[in-house]
Scaffold this motif. Sequence first.
Motif, mmCIF file in Angstrom:
data_model
loop_
_atom_site.group_PDB
_atom_site.id
_atom_site.type_symbol
_atom_site.label_atom_id
_atom_site.label_comp_id
_atom_site.label_asym_id
_atom_site.label_seq_id
_atom_site.Cartn_x
_atom_site.Cartn_y
_atom_site.Cartn_z
ATOM 1 N N VAL A 175 59.691 83.098 56.556
ATOM 2 C CA VAL A 175 59.863 81.757 56.959
ATOM 3 C C VAL A 175 58.512 81.105 57.550
ATOM 4 O O VAL A 175 58.339 80.022 56.890
ATOM 5 C CB VAL A 175 61.062 81.857 58.144
ATOM 6 N N GLU A 176 57.789 81.745 58.341
ATOM 7 C CA GLU A 176 56.514 81.125 58.823
ATOM 8 C C GLU A 176 55.593 80.882 57.833
ATOM 9 O O GLU A 176 54.820 79.831 57.787
ATOM 10 C CB GLU A 176 56.156 81.844 60.219
ATOM 11 N N HIS A 177 55.546 81.520 56.798
ATOM 12 C CA HIS A 177 54.631 81.439 55.801
ATOM 13 C C HIS A 177 55.238 80.784 54.543
ATOM 14 O O HIS A 177 54.347 80.789 53.523
ATOM 15 C CB HIS A 177 53.938 83.028 55.358
ATOM 16 N N PHE A 178 56.061 80.210 54.570
ATOM 17 C CA PHE A 178 56.955 79.468 53.430
ATOM 18 C C PHE A 178 56.818 80.377 52.376
ATOM 19 O O PHE A 178 56.432 79.739 51.085
ATOM 20 C CB PHE A 178 56.275 78.138 53.233
ATOM 21 N N ALA A 179 57.229 81.467 52.261
ATOM 22 C CA ALA A 179 57.165 82.510 51.271
ATOM 23 C C ALA A 179 58.385 82.441 50.375
ATOM 24 O O ALA A 179 58.633 83.658 49.879
ATOM 25 C CB ALA A 179 56.877 83.909 51.745
ATOM 26 N N PHE A 180 59.079 81.595 50.188
ATOM 27 C CA PHE A 180 60.177 81.469 49.222
ATOM 28 C C PHE A 180 60.463 80.082 48.929
ATOM 29 O O PHE A 180 59.990 79.031 49.588
ATOM 30 C CB PHE A 180 61.317 81.974 49.874
ATOM 31 N N GLN A 181 61.097 79.754 47.739
ATOM 32 C CA GLN A 181 61.526 78.414 47.591
ATOM 33 C C GLN A 181 62.987 78.351 47.329
ATOM 34 O O GLN A 181 63.914 78.057 48.345
ATOM 35 C CB GLN A 181 60.947 77.829 46.253
ATOM 36 N N CYS A 182 63.434 78.751 46.097
ATOM 37 C CA CYS A 182 64.937 79.010 45.929
ATOM 38 C C CYS A 182 65.687 79.961 46.556
ATOM 39 O O CYS A 182 66.749 79.907 47.199
ATOM 40 C CB CYS A 182 65.217 78.930 44.432
ATOM 41 N N GLY A 183 64.846 81.115 46.980
ATOM 42 C CA GLY A 183 65.504 82.051 47.706
ATOM 43 C C GLY A 183 66.212 83.344 46.862
ATOM 44 O O GLY A 183 66.418 84.096 47.549
ATOM 45 N N TYR A 184 66.468 83.231 45.755
ATOM 46 C CA TYR A 184 66.950 84.067 44.952
ATOM 47 C C TYR A 184 66.288 85.418 45.056
ATOM 48 O O TYR A 184 66.962 86.594 45.123
ATOM 49 C CB TYR A 184 67.128 83.738 43.462
#
Length: 160
Positions: free
Chosen positions: A95-104
Amino acid sequence: MNRNLGNQNTTIRLKINQERYEREILASDLLLDVLRKIGFTGAKPGCLNGDCGACTVIMGKQPMKSCLVLAIEANDTEIITIEGLHKTPIQQAFVEHFAFQCGYCTPGFIMNATALLLNDDDPTPEKIKTWLSSNICRCTGYKEIEEAVHSAIHNIKFIE
């Protein structure tokens, strides 16, 4: 010779996220499908041939692509799914590093990263990159994912 072995029912026992389950399955059932029927839907069906890693779980501290594992092979095995890592430092790092977009793909990456940190408490950036290479993200770059894993290195006690 019985050629219908895949159609025979058998009972397996699984320990998933510290809880025990007993299920009747077909010998041909995939672990991914059994997990999802039990209610663990965090392991995602993606490619269903082991390429994408969206279905990754941890078995015996090793990341396993549950679409390639027969459920019967997991009998009497401890399994950790993404649901077992609820509110852990590795999830917070993503979460802190924005390590996802759609999350799938995110659960698979988190599971793979967790297995890495369970096996190596101080992996090099190269080792992180190598371990993460078995998972595919089609939405975002891998830099943020690698940074998230690196930031969680000293928090590996989260599931032991």
